[in-house]
Design a protein around this motif. Sequence first.
Motif, PDB file in Angstrom:
ATOM      1  N   SER A 287       0.486   8.892  -6.006  1.00 48.43           N
ATOM      2  CA  SER A 287       0.616  10.327  -5.737  1.00 48.43           C
ATOM      3  C   SER A 287       1.418  11.038  -6.820  1.00 48.43           C
ATOM      4  O   SER A 287       1.327  12.256  -6.956  1.00 48.43           O
TER       5      SER A 287
ATOM      6  N   THR B 200       0.830  -1.203   0.000  1.00 52.41           N
ATOM      7  CA  THR B 200       0.000   0.000   0.000  1.00 52.41           C
ATOM      8  C   THR B 200       0.868   1.257   0.000  1.00 52.41           C
ATOM      9  O   THR B 200       0.594   2.212  -0.740  1.00 52.41           O
TER      10      THR B 200
ATOM     11  N   ASN C 144       0.833   3.877  -3.005  1.00 47.99           N
ATOM     12  CA  ASN C 144       0.443   5.266  -2.737  1.00 47.99           C
ATOM     13  C   ASN C 144       1.468   6.252  -3.279  1.00 47.99           C
ATOM     14  O   ASN C 144       1.106   7.328  -3.762  1.00 47.99           O
TER      15      ASN C 144
END
Length: 185
Positions: free
Chosen positions: A129, A121, A125
């Motif tokens: 991003s 995760t 992420n």
Amino acid sequence: QTSVPHDLFNIISQEISVVSHHQIKGKHMATFAIDACLKSLTVFQNANMNRLNSTSDLEVICAFVNDSETMYDLCDSTLSMDLEPSLRDYPKQKDAVLDGIDKIATGFIQAAEHGVDLAVTHIFNVIQSSEILNEAFSDGWLNKNVNHAKVMCVTYEDYFDSRGSGLRYWFATDIYFGKTVAGVL
């Protein structure tokens, strides 16, 4: 990886040794093992999970995974071997203790797998991003001036590299490194 698993199991082994030295066996040893040793490990396991869920530091997550794997190994090798002589002639109590050890050990594997999920995760992420995924399968992805695939590969290489940092270095075994790579890809 930290020294916590070995330190904790050294303490537990010493406690079992003291109780065994006083010829405590059977039901009383099983009660001690379940109440003192296994409950302590459960409390430790829960506290570690709380710490894991409150961090986003990838190196800390990897250390947690490594420690959980070591705790799993030590549950079987240390606890089973330390307790077996005192429970040898008491099959019912021995089964209860071994079931408890198995439950705790399984919890450590589940904790390690949860750590891998958090690592995946975290990496995902970071990729997300960067907005690279927003461009995937769009005209922007095909833009010759921007090489999104190269950016993703370089980002993955930063995480997976083995030059003293990154997941290959931080994970103690290839099993969890491989699970993390598979999860990210």
